[in-house]
Motif scaffolding. Structure first.
Motif, PDB file in Angstrom:
ATOM      1  N   ASP A  23      14.309 108.230 -23.444  1.00  0.00           N
ATOM      2  CA  ASP A  23      13.889 108.685 -22.206  1.00  0.00           C
ATOM      3  C   ASP A  23      14.592 107.890 -21.182  1.00  0.00           C
ATOM      4  N   ASN A  50      12.942 113.507 -24.160  1.00  0.00           N
ATOM      5  CA  ASN A  50      11.713 113.426 -24.552  1.00  0.00           C
ATOM      6  C   ASN A  50      11.863 114.129 -25.909  1.00  0.00           C
ATOM      7  N   LEU A  72       8.593 106.959 -26.735  1.00  0.00           N
ATOM      8  CA  LEU A  72       8.905 108.278 -25.717  1.00  0.00           C
ATOM      9  C   LEU A  72       7.698 108.584 -25.080  1.00  0.00           C
TER      10      LEU A  72
END
Length: 688
Positions: A23, A50, A72
């Protein structure tokens, strides 16, 4: 796309696809940079920020390796790791900023290929880890491919083994089915090699039939069970059929466990494979009963033919004997007792009676003689016959009687039973060598036949039968002699003998019985006569049946119909001498004309059965149309039994057997004239 030179050829290698799931965009750029500067491979990178986006790219892009951050925003890295492994088999390297041994162990347990910490990474470390993971994955895939190939080959091998087992099982099942069939059929089944022709298999029926073990048939040893007289013929025919590859079929006699031989039909057919002869398949089929039936049929047909011949001879010969015996006996009746020619006439009458006896023997052989039917006691007739032949038996021969009293009566002609007994006893005495002590056993009894008996004289059904048995300890007979003893004029004695046993067989057949002969060389012979008993009633004293009728009967008007002039003359002279009024007709048509034109009716008609143009039976039908009440006495050289059968349904008063003496003619005519006013019924004919 990477390029790799191999010699002078250039081969294009596909780029390594690496997916970055993180991310943090800075971390993604750093990881991409590390991969580009530290990797010798041509790398193509895609990035996802993601977990959801990363799973979509895993499904659609199909990367070769995935670098996965554990932290994430939309899902935990370990959860993503688990789902990613479900979507693809590519290796996943876990990268995290905060590492620990616990997290590393957990990631490795969940399927991560490697575990790296961001703070310690460098271009070389990351590239080395990716290269090691990709190499390990490549090896894993090679191992998997080899495993799959090995499984495929193992599967093919198993399938081949299964097919081989199925083929072997089918072959065993086919062989078992063949052996079961071979054992089940009611024949001896065998197989033989083609070249030498030796047996290599026989079923169990071989042992049951021959009494020898199956192994005794292998090779050429099966020929030892064939009758010695058949072996050379069978071996020669078998060899020729093998050389020509033609089906083999012949009859032979096969040895049985009890020492006897039975006829078998030996068959074999060639078995080919790809057009080549490989072996023979054959059978032995028992045809003993069929052979016996054929022999019985042949003998019966022979008897029928001889019966027709004997009937024709009897008719013509008996007409001649009527002229001889009738004339001589009439002359003796009218001549004075002291006339000088009586001695010569007695000789002539005796010769005529011997000729008549010969005719009766011929008819007896043909099964067409039955004269005076009465109920008789078998034991009594046997003992009475012994009194007649006793003087003809040599003193060196002992005759023993094992007779039973109170037997059921037989309904037949007593003289025929006397003839049977006399012929069997004399035949037994002749079978004992001259001067050698011997023994004859004569037995009478009653026995129960449990199974049907098929014999040349006829087929006997189970039931009770009277037995007359004569056994001797003489020289005995071999098979060929025993097969011919009932042939007319066959004899092992001097020329001119031989009607005795032939007549015995005919008499027994005429009485619905059977003759059974058992004999072997050096063991004597046994003749067993089976005769059916009378349905009811006791035996009569046959001597009372010989009572003569007196000639004091009122004279009558008699019509004599016969195509033989000598018969007409003898009958006319005899009856006119007795006081009767006699008219004669030379044939049936002439007799009909006389009946139509004669104003007064006849008291009796003597009608010959066999005449040209119109037979006696045809004339009898016309006579009944003109006069339904006149007594008719049928005359013929045939037996009374035959005359009864031919005239069934016609009103016949009685029968007169040719030839006859004048006294028999007197008494028979007197009997029927006495009964003119009573009902018309059948009467037994007289005898000489």
């Amino acid at each position: 796309m990477a390029r790799k030179e191999i010699g002078y050829a250039v081969v294009s290698m596909p780029a390594t696809r690496i997916l970055l799931i993180d991310d943090d965009p800075i971390d993604r750029d750093i990881l991409r940079l590390y991969l580009e500067i530290g990797n010798t491979l041509d790398v193509e990178c895609l990035a996802a920020e993601n977990g959801k986006q990363g799973l979509e790219l895993i499904r659609e892009w199909r990367p070769d390796c995935v670098l996965l951050d554990l932290h994430l925003p939309d899902m935990e890295g370990l959860e993503l790791l688990s789902q990613a492994l479900k979507e693809s088999s590519c290796p996943l390297i876990v990268i995290t900023a905060h590492g620990s041994e616990e997290i590393a162990a957990e990631a490795m347990r969940n399927g991560a290929a490697d575990y790296l910490i961001k703070g310690t990474l460098s271009g070389g470390t990351l590239s080395h880890s990716v290269a090691r993971v990709l190499e390990r994955e490549s090896l894993r895939r090679q191992v998997e491919e080899q495993r799959l190939e090995l499984e495929r080959r193992n599967s093919e091998l198993e399938a081949g083994l299964a097919r081989e087992r199925a083929a072997r099982s089918a072959a065993e099942e086919s062989e078992n089915r063949y052996r079961t069939l071979a054992e089940a059929i009611p024949q001896i089944v065998w197989t033989a090699e083609h070249a030498g022709g030796g047996f290599d298999y026989v079923n169990e029926r071989w042992s049951r039939a021959t009494g020898a073990p199956k192994e005794s048939a292998f090779g050429d040893f099966w020929l030892e069970q064939v009758h010695p007289d058949d072996r050379s013929r069978i071996a020669r025919t078998w060899s020729v059929c093998r050389s020509l590859a033609e089906p083999f079929e012949t009859e032979c006699r096969l040895h049985q466990g009890d020492g006897s031989y039975r006829y078998n039909l030996l068959r074999a057919v060639p078995v080919t494979r790809d057009g080549e002869m490989v072996r023979w398949l054959g059978t032995f089929t028992d045809i003993e009963e069929q052979k016996r039936a054929e022999q019985l049929l042949g003998q019966r047909q022979k008897l029928e033919s001889i019966g027709l011949l004997a009937g024709g001879i009897a008719h013509d010969f008996n007409n001649l004997l009527v002229g001889i015996i009738g004339s001589v006996s009439y002359t003796l009746d009218v001549l004075p007792a002291d006339h000088e020619t009586r001695a010569m006439l007695d000789v002539a009458l005796h010769s005529g009676e011997r000729a008549a006896h010969l005719v009766r023997q011929m008819l007896a052989y043909a099964g067409k003689s039955r004269f005076l039917v009465e109920k008789i006691d078998l034991t009594e007739v046997v003992h009475r016959t012994w009194d007649l032949v006793r003087a003809s038996i040599p003193g060196s021969i002992q005759v023993q009687f094992l007779t039973r009293e109170g037997l059921p009566p037989i309904e037949t002609d007593a003289s025929q039973i006397e003839q049977i007994t006399m012929n069997l006893i004399l035949n037994a005495a002749e079978a004992i060598p001259s001067g050698r002590p011997g023994r004859i056993i004569v037995r009478t009894d009653v026995e129960r036949l449990e199974e049907p008996l098929h014999h040349v004289t006829g087929d006997l059904q189970p039931g009770t039968f009277l037995v007359l048995e004569v056994h001797d300890d003489g020289c005995g007979m071999d098979d060929s002699t025993r097969a011919r003893i009932f042939d007319p004029f066959f004899t092992t004695k001097f020329t001119g003998r031989g009607l005795g046993l032939a007549a015995v067989q005919g008499i027994v057949r005429n009485n619905n019985g059977a003759v059974i002969v058992e004999s072997a060389p050096g063991r004597g012979a046994t003749f067993r006569i089976l005769l059916p008993p009378s349905i009811s009633g006791a035996a009569a004293d046959s001597r009372t049946m010989e009572e003569e009728w007196v000639r004091s009967v009122k004279p009558g008007r008699i019509l004599v119909v016969d195509d033989e002039l000598s018969v007409l003359q003898v009958v006319r002279n005899t009856l006119e001498h007795a006081g009767h009024e006699v008219s004669t007709a030379a044939n049936g048509r002439q007799a009909i004309e006389i009946l139509r034109n004669m104003p007064e009716p006849f008291s009796l008609i003597l009608l010959d059965m066999n005449m040209p143009a119109m037979s006696g039976l045809e004339a009898l039908e016309k006579i009944r149309e003109l006069n339904g009440d006149v007594p008719v006495l049928l005359c013929s050289g045939f037996s009374e039994n035959e005359m009864r059968a031919r005239s069934e349904g016609l009103a016949v008063s009685g029968f007169l057997q040719k030839p006859f003496t004048s006294r028999t003619l007197y008494n028979t005519v007197a009997l029927h004239l006495e009964n003119v006013r009573g009902p018309i019924r059948n009467h037994a004919a007289g005898r000489i």
